[in-house]
Design a protein around this motif. Structure first.
Motif, PDB file in Angstrom:
ATOM      1  N   SER A  11       0.806  -1.221   0.000  1.00 27.56           N
ATOM      2  CA  SER A  11       0.000   0.000   0.000  1.00 27.56           C
ATOM      3  C   SER A  11       0.837   1.268   0.000  1.00 27.56           C
ATOM      4  O   SER A  11       0.310   2.361  -0.224  1.00 27.56           O
ATOM      5  N   THR A  36      -7.056  -1.588   2.298  1.00 27.76           N
ATOM      6  CA  THR A  36      -7.639  -1.936   1.002  1.00 27.76           C
ATOM      7  C   THR A  36      -7.987  -0.705   0.176  1.00 27.76           C
ATOM      8  O   THR A  36      -7.996  -0.766  -1.049  1.00 27.76           O
ATOM      9  N   ASP A  37      -8.273   0.432   0.836  1.00 26.94           N
ATOM     10  CA  ASP A  37      -8.578   1.640   0.070  1.00 26.94           C
ATOM     11  C   ASP A  37      -7.372   2.065  -0.760  1.00 26.94           C
ATOM     12  O   ASP A  37      -7.494   2.460  -1.918  1.00 26.94           O
ATOM     13  N   ARG A  38      -6.201   1.957  -0.185  1.00 28.39           N
ATOM     14  CA  ARG A  38      -4.987   2.293  -0.919  1.00 28.39           C
ATOM     15  C   ARG A  38      -4.730   1.301  -2.052  1.00 28.39           C
ATOM     16  O   ARG A  38      -4.270   1.673  -3.126  1.00 28.39           O
ATOM     17  N   LEU A  39      -5.010   0.042  -1.797  1.00 24.17           N
ATOM     18  CA  LEU A  39      -4.793  -0.976  -2.820  1.00 24.17           C
ATOM     19  C   LEU A  39      -5.727  -0.769  -4.002  1.00 24.17           C
ATOM     20  O   LEU A  39      -5.332  -0.937  -5.163  1.00 24.17           O
ATOM     21  N   GLU A  40      -6.970  -0.424  -3.714  1.00 26.16           N
ATOM     22  CA  GLU A  40      -7.923  -0.184  -4.803  1.00 26.16           C
ATOM     23  C   GLU A  40      -7.516   1.029  -5.635  1.00 26.16           C
ATOM     24  O   GLU A  40      -7.645   1.026  -6.865  1.00 26.16           O
ATOM     25  N   ALA A  41      -7.009   2.055  -4.978  1.00 25.16           N
ATOM     26  CA  ALA A  41      -6.515   3.231  -5.707  1.00 25.16           C
ATOM     27  C   ALA A  41      -5.312   2.854  -6.561  1.00 25.16           C
ATOM     28  O   ALA A  41      -5.168   3.310  -7.699  1.00 25.16           O
ATOM     29  N   ALA A  43      -4.683  -0.113  -7.848  1.00 26.48           N
ATOM     30  CA  ALA A  43      -5.157  -0.900  -8.991  1.00 26.48           C
ATOM     31  C   ALA A  43      -5.782  -0.007 -10.052  1.00 26.48           C
ATOM     32  O   ALA A  43      -5.651  -0.265 -11.263  1.00 26.48           O
ATOM     33  N   ALA A  44      -6.439   1.062  -9.622  1.00 25.27           N
ATOM     34  CA  ALA A  44      -7.136   1.935 -10.564  1.00 25.27           C
ATOM     35  C   ALA A  44      -6.192   2.822 -11.360  1.00 25.27           C
ATOM     36  O   ALA A  44      -6.514   3.245 -12.466  1.00 25.27           O
ATOM     37  N   PRO A  52      -6.068  -6.264  -5.721  1.00 26.34           N
ATOM     38  CA  PRO A  52      -5.969  -5.964  -4.295  1.00 26.34           C
ATOM     39  C   PRO A  52      -6.285  -7.197  -3.441  1.00 26.34           C
ATOM     40  O   PRO A  52      -7.233  -7.927  -3.716  1.00 26.34           O
ATOM     41  N   GLN A  54      -6.569  -8.058   0.704  1.00 29.89           N
ATOM     42  CA  GLN A  54      -6.464  -7.585   2.079  1.00 29.89           C
ATOM     43  C   GLN A  54      -5.653  -8.591   2.888  1.00 29.89           C
ATOM     44  O   GLN A  54      -5.969  -9.783   2.924  1.00 29.89           O
TER      45      GLN A  54
END
Length: 275
Positions: A11, A36-41, A43-44, A52, A54
């Protein structure tokens, strides 16, 4: 050849830079971390494939969940595991709390052990795979205030050496990457602990250590530079057992690990106190 790679601690910092670089090279990256919020960003924002996952490496259920998540997306199994998750704890040994010491060993050593053991069965079954463990130059030599953090990395070095010999016949490589000081969140937050001078005898040393750490971080390598070494260690056909990152630090490491102990101690103390 495209690979399925899991990167823990993805992350931020070195893990994030490594995940981005691997994805850019066409590999499928399972980016694992608690945030997970950082991982989703993450990936985007990349055109490559970042999945992502967790994962809190200190939570056995989360480790099992990560194995299941990888198996669902990559039935053929993981090709490379990059054990990057970790954090620093600095300070004179006597000044540190037992719970804090136990916690850093749980993440840096036991967590790495649990994640590795969880993915080894499928690597053995496939008779191929690679485990890349992020250690530190402080896993080979110690400066004042680094005893506990360095101790976790000495443990990673020892486990990696044994594991490399144990799994060689299964077609599995074990590689250690040893960064020096890096200007990442691990150094700007967890390592730069504000010591309260509760033990007066250590107050001067704590001030010197704080100045030393700040200077080393400021002059440290970028996360991207270390990520380049990690990607090379993860993908090259015949990896070395160890890589120092950046490579120029290998000279300093060699000098400080080959000098007589008392002389090396004096040099390191002088360096810390002169910062």
């Amino acid at each position: 050849m495209r690979k399925n790679v899991l990167v823990t601690g993805a992350s931020s910092g070195i893990g994030r830079a490594t995940a981005l670089r691997l994805a850019a090279e066409g590999h499928t990256v399972f980016a694992a971390a608690r945030r997970t919020d950082r991982l989703e960003a993450l990936a985007a924002e990349t055109p490559g494939t970042i999945v992502p996952v967790q994962l809190d490496v200190t939570d056995p259920d989360a480790v099992r969940g990560a194995v299941a998540a990888v198996a669902e997306r990559a039935p053929a199994g993981l090709d490379v595991l990059v054990n990057n998750a970790g954090y620093a704890l600095t300070g004179p040994v006597e000044t540190l709390e037992t719970d804090a010491v136990r916690a850093v060993f749980e993440t840096n050593v036991v967590g790495l052990f649990d994640v590795t053991r969880a993915f080894l069965p499928q690597m053995r079954a496939n008779r191929r795979g690679r485990i890349v463990n992020v250690s530190s130059m402080l896993g080979r030599m110690t400066v004042p205030g680094s005893g506990v953090y360095g101790g976790t990395k000495y443990a990673v070095e020892a486990m990696s050496d044994a594991l490399r010999m144990e799994v060689r016949s299964f077609g599995i490589d074990v590689v250690v990457v040893e960064p020096g000081f890096v200007d990442t969140e691990i150094d700007t937050t967890s390592a730069m602990i504000a010591h309260d001078g509760a033990i007066a005898d250590y107050a001067e040393l704590e001030r010197d250590m704080t100045a030393y750490l700040a200077a080393q971080v400021k002059a440290g390598a970028t996360a991207e530079a270390v990520a380049a070494t990690l990607v090379h260690a993860s993908t090259v056909r015949n990896p070395k057992p160890r890589y120092v990152a950046p490579a120029k630090n290998a000279i300093v490491l060699k000098v400080l690990t080959t000098l007589p102990t008392r002389l090396a101690d004096r040099l390191k103390l002088q360096t810390v106190r002169s910062s």
